[in-house]
Design a protein around this motif. Sequence first.
Motif, PDB file in Angstrom:
ATOM      1  N   LEU A 169       5.125   9.042   4.398  1.00  0.00           N
ATOM      2  CA  LEU A 169       3.917   8.332   4.810  1.00  0.00           C
ATOM      3  C   LEU A 169       3.143   7.810   3.597  1.00  0.00           C
ATOM      4  N   LEU A 170       3.124   8.572   2.520  1.00  0.00           N
ATOM      5  CA  LEU A 170       2.489   8.097   1.292  1.00  0.00           C
ATOM      6  C   LEU A 170       3.221   6.873   0.741  1.00  0.00           C
ATOM      7  N   SER A 171       4.541   6.872   0.860  1.00  0.00           N
ATOM      8  CA  SER A 171       5.319   5.719   0.411  1.00  0.00           C
ATOM      9  C   SER A 171       4.959   4.478   1.220  1.00  0.00           C
ATOM     10  N   PHE A 172       4.768   4.663   2.515  1.00  0.00           N
ATOM     11  CA  PHE A 172       4.370   3.555   3.390  1.00  0.00           C
ATOM     12  C   PHE A 172       3.012   2.993   2.946  1.00  0.00           C
ATOM     13  N   ILE A 173       2.081   3.885   2.628  1.00  0.00           N
ATOM     14  CA  ILE A 173       0.763   3.441   2.160  1.00  0.00           C
ATOM     15  C   ILE A 173       0.900   2.677   0.846  1.00  0.00           C
ATOM     16  N   ALA A 174       1.713   3.200  -0.065  1.00  0.00           N
ATOM     17  CA  ALA A 174       1.896   2.531  -1.356  1.00  0.00           C
ATOM     18  C   ALA A 174       2.541   1.162  -1.189  1.00  0.00           C
ATOM     19  N   LEU A 175       3.457   1.048  -0.256  1.00  0.00           N
ATOM     20  CA  LEU A 175       4.125  -0.234  -0.030  1.00  0.00           C
ATOM     21  C   LEU A 175       3.120  -1.325   0.347  1.00  0.00           C
ATOM     22  N   TRP A 176       2.205  -0.995   1.249  1.00  0.00           N
ATOM     23  CA  TRP A 176       1.316  -2.030   1.763  1.00  0.00           C
ATOM     24  C   TRP A 176       0.062  -2.217   0.921  1.00  0.00           C
ATOM     25  N   THR A 177      -0.398  -1.166   0.242  1.00  0.00           N
ATOM     26  CA  THR A 177      -1.579  -1.315  -0.623  1.00  0.00           C
ATOM     27  C   THR A 177      -1.207  -1.725  -2.032  1.00  0.00           C
ATOM     28  N   GLU A 178       0.040  -1.428  -2.428  1.00  0.00           N
ATOM     29  CA  GLU A 178       0.530  -1.663  -3.790  1.00  0.00           C
ATOM     30  C   GLU A 178      -0.334  -0.929  -4.816  1.00  0.00           C
ATOM     31  N   HIS A 179      -0.818   0.235  -4.417  1.00  0.00           N
ATOM     32  CA  HIS A 179      -1.529   1.122  -5.336  1.00  0.00           C
ATOM     33  C   HIS A 179      -0.559   2.182  -5.847  1.00  0.00           C
ATOM     34  N   PRO A 180      -0.573   2.495  -7.109  1.00  0.00           N
ATOM     35  CA  PRO A 180       0.419   3.419  -7.657  1.00  0.00           C
ATOM     36  C   PRO A 180       0.210   4.878  -7.293  1.00  0.00           C
ATOM     37  N   LEU A 181      -1.026   5.299  -6.980  1.00  0.00           N
ATOM     38  CA  LEU A 181      -1.270   6.728  -6.781  1.00  0.00           C
ATOM     39  C   LEU A 181      -0.486   7.322  -5.615  1.00  0.00           C
TER      40      LEU A 181
END
Length: 230
Positions: free
Chosen positions: A45-57
């Motif tokens: 789920l964190l990977s999904f968030i990173a994919l769409w926000t393009e935030h590295p954290l």
Amino acid sequence: MDAASPRLPLALKLVVSAFLAVMVPVYYHDYGPTNFLYFCDVALLLSFIALWTEHPLPASMAAVGILVPQVLWCADFLGELFHVHLVGLTGYMFDANRSLFLRGLSFFHGWLPFLLIFLVKRLGYDRRALLAWTALGWSLCLVAYFFLPPAGTVLPDPKIPVNINYVFGFDDAHPQTWLPAPLYLLAWMTGLLAVFYVPSHLLLRRLYGQKRPAQPVAESRNVTPVALAH
């Protein structure tokens, strides 16, 4: 970041989103909501968030938390495939009472590490990830220990998970007996940090750590000296 120039391919975002659109309701129906408290599911789920926000954290946190465990998952699966028992992480993948489709969804454990490495390489590694994931991972352990079914619990539906995040040992059918349960939990949480999280953090920071912007040259160095007054 300029929205017109995303760092991550739209096709990748759509493929992962489509997978989650299938996996989440299926897992919820078959395994129940507590299954999403496993480290690997949280990392996905964190990977999904990173994919769409393009935030590295978010990607960095997931990479710190599950890169090493996912390698163990893959090794354990290959071992079970050839009748070599390692730690029993993937025994459920050979459970005939679960549909092939349900078990097939769990193969995300195999491609998730590659996705995370790709994300961290593209977005950079956020050095706050070690502290952030450790706080999250330890919180998940405490929730599983104090509020969720321990190892050995017999539930009406055998697919509902017990012993989430292995806070009672590696055997879901029986809690470990070589340490008192609270001491084992403390040792397990410490081991996660020392064996999994810190080595991953050091490697990712070395390979993909975000570089600090160069300090601007003092303007005074570029100013032509003013003539002395006469």
